[in-house]
Write an enzyme that holds these catalytic residues in place. Structure first.
Site, PDB file in Angstrom:
ATOM      1  CG  HIS A 257      -1.863  -1.222   1.462  1.00 18.76           C
ATOM      2  ND1 HIS A 257      -2.740  -0.904   1.480  1.00 18.76           N
ATOM      3  CD2 HIS A 257      -1.276  -2.151   2.443  1.00 18.76           C
ATOM      4  CE1 HIS A 257      -3.412  -2.701   1.898  1.00 18.76           C
ATOM      5  NE2 HIS A 257      -2.239  -2.840   2.397  1.00 18.76           N
TER       6      HIS A 257
ATOM      7  CD  GLU B 101      -0.934   1.387   4.384  1.00 16.22           C
ATOM      8  OE1 GLU B 101      -0.362   1.518   3.928  1.00 16.22           O
ATOM      9  OE2 GLU B 101      -2.219   1.196   4.750  1.00 16.22           O
TER      10      GLU B 101
HETATM   11 ZN   LIG Z   1      -4.095   0.005  -0.064  1.00 13.99          ZN
END
Ligand SMILES: [Zn+2]
Length: 226
Positions: free
Chosen positions: A27, A92
């Site tokens: 992400h 992330e």
């Molecule tokens: Zn995402």
């Protein structure tokens, strides 16, 4: 490789049905900086989290232990499998959604993937984009993410030119790769494997050739559980 900085999030639960991670979902945070992302990923009211956050300069924070189910993937599917949160580890990357990913951040990601993939026996094809599993909703990690470089480091797949053919329809190939049968699948495929191509350009022979090459990588790149 230094150990991640433990920064626990309350936003997690048990993986359902005894599932263990088979995928890693990447992400971007689309936030101003890493501290803002950490605050949100650890805010009970936000009801989101990830296992790891990697800062732009390569710092790694861990928020949820890998055995637990973090809340990063949301609704979607990959290879016909739902509840991707129970089946994956979420990483992330501190990125505003438009900028390139700095070298120290990519090196930290490679180090983290080396460890995660060894622990859970995850093949390179198991490292996917959030946009792959949620093409109707998500665009991260986006067109600036260097999938080719990650594949060169052994942590993802990248199609190589070859005589794979350009005939047939695209959607069945995308389905075989893992995309859901939704209209946005082609745009998600291009975002990942052909980022310079406009998402709404008509389907062409290059799409077919790339999809065939990706599929052949998925099939031949088999080692460890798929
Ligand atoms: Zn995402």
């Amino acid at each position: 490789v230094t150990a991640p900085i433990w920064h626990p999030s309350p936003n997690f639960g048990p993986r359902r049905g005894g599932l263990t991670p088979r995928f890693v979902v990447l992400h971007y945070t689309q936030m101003a900086d890493a501290p803002s992302a950490l605050a949100r990923l650890c805010d009970p009211a936000a009801e989101v989290s990830a296992h790891y956050l990697i800062g732009a300069q390569g710092a790694v924070w861990q928020m949820v232990v890998e055995e637990m189910r973090a809340w990063h993937a949301g609704a979607g599917e990959w290879q016909g499998l739902d509840d991707m949160n129970s089946r994956s580890i979420g990483i992330e990357l501190d990125n505003d959604g438009e900028s390139p990913f700095p070298w120290p951040q990519m090196r930290a990601l490679e180090g983290l993937l080396t460890a995660i993939r060894a622990r859970w026996e995850i093949a390179p094809k198991g490292v996917i984009a959030h946009s792959d599993m949620a093409p109707a909703r998500k665009h991260d990690p986006g067109a600036r993410f260097d999938w080719r470089g990650l594949a060169r480091a052994g942590h993802a797949i990248w199609p190589e030119p070859g005589d794979v053919g350009t005939t047939g329809a695209l959607m069945p190939l995308l389905r075989a790769i893992g995309y859901a049968d939704v209209p946005q699948a082609r745009a998600a495929f291009r975002l990942r494997f052909r980022p310079m191509c406009p998402p709404d350009a008509p389907e062409d022979a290059t799409d077919i050739a790339l999809a065939r090459a990706v599929l052949s990588k998925c099939q031949t790149g088999r080692h460890g559980p798929s």
